[in-house]
Design a protein around this motif. Structure first.
Motif, PDB file in Angstrom:
ATOM      1  N   GLY A 180     -16.533  20.622 -13.943  1.00 38.51           N
ATOM      2  CA  GLY A 180     -17.365  20.185 -12.828  1.00 38.51           C
ATOM      3  C   GLY A 180     -17.554  18.683 -12.803  1.00 38.51           C
ATOM      4  N   GLN A 181     -17.702  18.087 -13.963  1.00 36.68           N
ATOM      5  CA  GLN A 181     -17.878  16.625 -14.021  1.00 36.68           C
ATOM      6  C   GLN A 181     -16.637  15.892 -13.543  1.00 36.68           C
ATOM      7  N   LEU A 211     -16.468  16.274  -9.764  1.00 35.81           N
ATOM      8  CA  LEU A 211     -17.465  15.416  -9.125  1.00 35.81           C
ATOM      9  C   LEU A 211     -17.006  13.960  -9.119  1.00 35.81           C
ATOM     10  N   ALA A 229     -14.438  13.525  -6.407  1.00 32.99           N
ATOM     11  CA  ALA A 229     -15.038  13.533  -5.072  1.00 32.99           C
ATOM     12  C   ALA A 229     -15.790  12.246  -4.792  1.00 32.99           C
ATOM     13  N   GLU A 230     -16.436  11.689  -5.808  1.00 34.28           N
ATOM     14  CA  GLU A 230     -17.156  10.429  -5.617  1.00 34.28           C
ATOM     15  C   GLU A 230     -16.196   9.268  -5.421  1.00 34.28           C
ATOM     16  N   THR A 285     -13.945  10.341  -1.025  1.00 31.39           N
ATOM     17  CA  THR A 285     -14.750  11.263  -0.221  1.00 31.39           C
ATOM     18  C   THR A 285     -13.894  12.191   0.633  1.00 31.39           C
ATOM     19  N   LEU A 329     -13.782  18.891  -3.761  1.00 31.63           N
ATOM     20  CA  LEU A 329     -15.067  19.421  -3.305  1.00 31.63           C
ATOM     21  C   LEU A 329     -15.075  20.951  -3.294  1.00 31.63           C
ATOM     22  N   LEU A 341     -15.173  22.154  -6.799  1.00 27.88           N
ATOM     23  CA  LEU A 341     -16.509  21.901  -7.344  1.00 27.88           C
ATOM     24  C   LEU A 341     -17.492  22.963  -6.846  1.00 27.88           C
ATOM     25  N   SER A 342     -17.369  23.343  -5.581  1.00 22.25           N
ATOM     26  CA  SER A 342     -18.229  24.392  -5.038  1.00 22.25           C
ATOM     27  C   SER A 342     -18.038  25.700  -5.803  1.00 22.25           C
ATOM     28  N   LEU A 400     -19.612  25.410  -9.287  1.00 21.07           N
ATOM     29  CA  LEU A 400     -21.069  25.504  -9.245  1.00 21.07           C
ATOM     30  C   LEU A 400     -21.521  26.950  -9.033  1.00 21.07           C
ATOM     31  N   THR A 451     -26.546  24.636  -4.249  1.00 18.43           N
ATOM     32  CA  THR A 451     -25.788  23.387  -4.304  1.00 18.43           C
ATOM     33  C   THR A 451     -24.323  23.646  -4.000  1.00 18.43           C
ATOM     34  N   VAL A 456     -21.993  21.815  -1.130  1.00 14.72           N
ATOM     35  CA  VAL A 456     -20.743  21.114  -1.441  1.00 14.72           C
ATOM     36  C   VAL A 456     -19.590  21.727  -0.655  1.00 14.72           C
TER      37      VAL A 456
END
Length: 415
Positions: A39-40, A43, A46-47, A50, A56, A59-60, A63, A71, A75
């Motif tokens: 996940g890190q 993330l 994605a940061e 974008t 993303l 990541l969804s 999560l 959350t 996402v």
């Protein structure tokens, strides 16, 4: 509709890491791996970019697997705002079949988990998310056959009606009729199948919270509400899965205690059926029905009436695994033969090309149905050293699903 190459809908995706997808991420979780570093990394991607919708979406999923549903869905919405189409390539990136899944936004139970059925094969899977606010891309991505993956839920009924309108002019064959999927709510399935001979499916009645309160206070009897039985009853919140909020209630006092533990306002209520075997154990099977033919996906054996494969203690008991191995090996000549007429009528009434049932056998030999759903997970994630009998059976299912795709493309399916 004009078709196009899916890469054209992905912007700069060729320069980004590909989608990992549900099957790969769930396999990690299933093996006990810590998903936090995954996940890190997602993330951070994605940061840094974008427009990295694949990061993303992965990541969804991560999560959700970690239990952070709210959350995760936020996402996911970000991902779908960037991109509606995602691609999972065929083995060696040489597809013989290009399958397009028509998906809806939502949690992991919102769509048929097709990834498990086609992973490591010659099938390319494209995931196309649609909805009233997610219009079809024009042109559509190139594909050979489409599959309505959106599953039944209260939230998905508008989506399924929308998909039904979309597929009326679809340029390729489409599997799983959207309106047939929509009738698979717990109460809808009871209405659909309640009269099938040799089948037990207790009325599943949708009730508001105040009805349960009236039962708890003695103002209503359970029998009045159910119409086909009395205490003990099974209660669960509408929309719940995997045993969340599921309880057996033996009397009005138990209903009162139950209401103190659950915040929801809508519930399903059904009479409890004791399906213990002669040895006192409960056995629940998952059956995949593919083009009308049943396949054993798993058998869970438990001391507890609320059986789920992951809590049944299968890994701790060689005897339970041996029972599952026998069930799979003898399925066609025993279970499937005993219930052939009921399974045939289920298939005819449900009217889907692919779906699953969770079921058991009653003491008098009838088929007891717990759930019918197009989104039940059928997978090959179990460790081979502990479950050596499973890979051959799972590959029978995967081969049958591929034949379904091939027959659909070639126009050989009976409608």
């Amino acid at each position: 509709m004009i078709l196009s190459d899916p890469a054209s809908a992905s912007g700069n995706s060729a320069r980004r890491e590909p989608l990992m997808g549900l099957a790969a991420l769930m396999r990690l979780a299933f093996s006990g791996a810590d998903l936090t570093p995954v996940g890190q990394r997602l993330l951070a991607r994605a940061e840094a970019d974008t427009g990295d919708a694949e990061a993303l979406l992965d990541l969804s999923i991560t999560l959700q697997l970690k239990g952070d549903r709210d959350t995760a869905l936020a996402v996911q919405a970000q991902a779908l705002a960037v991109q509606q189409l995602y691609r999972l390539p065929a083995l060696d990136d040489r597809p013989r079949i290009r399958l397009l899944a028509i998906m809806g936004a939502g949690d992991l139970m919102s769509n048929t988990p097709l990834e498990f059925l086609v992973e490591n094969s010659d099938v390319e899977l494209q995931l196309l998310y649609v909805g009233p606010d997610l219009p079809l891309p024009d042109p559509l991505p190139e594909h050979d056959i489409a599959f309505v993956a959106a599953a039944e839920s209260d939230q998905n009924h508008v989506l399924l009606a929308h998909i039904e309108t979309l597929v009326k002019s679809w340029p390729r064959p489409v599997l799983n009729n959207a309106m047939a999927v929509a009738q698979l709510s717990r109460d809808g399935a009871c209405r659909l199948l309640g009269s099938v001979p040799g089948l037990v499916m207790p009325n599943s009645v949708r009730v508001p919270r105040d009805t349960l309160e009236q039962i708890a206070d003695g103002q209503l009897s359970a029998a009045e509400v159910l119409g086909d039985g009395d205490f003990p009853v099974i209660a669960r919140p509408v929309g719940s899965h995997a045993g969340r909020g599921l309880h057996r209630l033996d009397d009005p006092a138990a209903v009162r205690e139950y209401l103190q533990t659950v915040p929801e306002d809508k519930f399903f209520l059904a009479r409890f059926v004791d399906y213990r075997g002669a040895d006192g154990l409960y056995r629940k099977a998952r059956i995949a029905l593919i083009d009308g033919k049943p396949f054993a996906a798993h058998l869970a054996v438990s001391q507890n009436w609320m059986v789920h494969y992951l809590n049944a203690g299968m890994t701790d008991s060689a005897d339970k695994r041996a029972a599952e191995a026998r069930f799979m090996a003898e399925f066609d000549t025993t279970f499937a033969r005993r219930h052939a007429d009921a399974l045939r009528q289920i298939t005819e009434r449900v009217g889907l090309d692919y779906f699953g049932i969770d079921c058991a056998e009653t003491g008098d030999g009838q088929l007891l149905i717990f759930e019918i759903d197009s989104a039940l997970v059928v997978h090959a994630m179990d460790p081979v050293d502990m479950y050596p009998y499973k890979p051959p059976q799972m590959h029978r299912i995967f081969d049958a699903f591929r034949r379904l795709l091939r027959d659909g493309i070639d126009g050989r399916l009976e409608r």
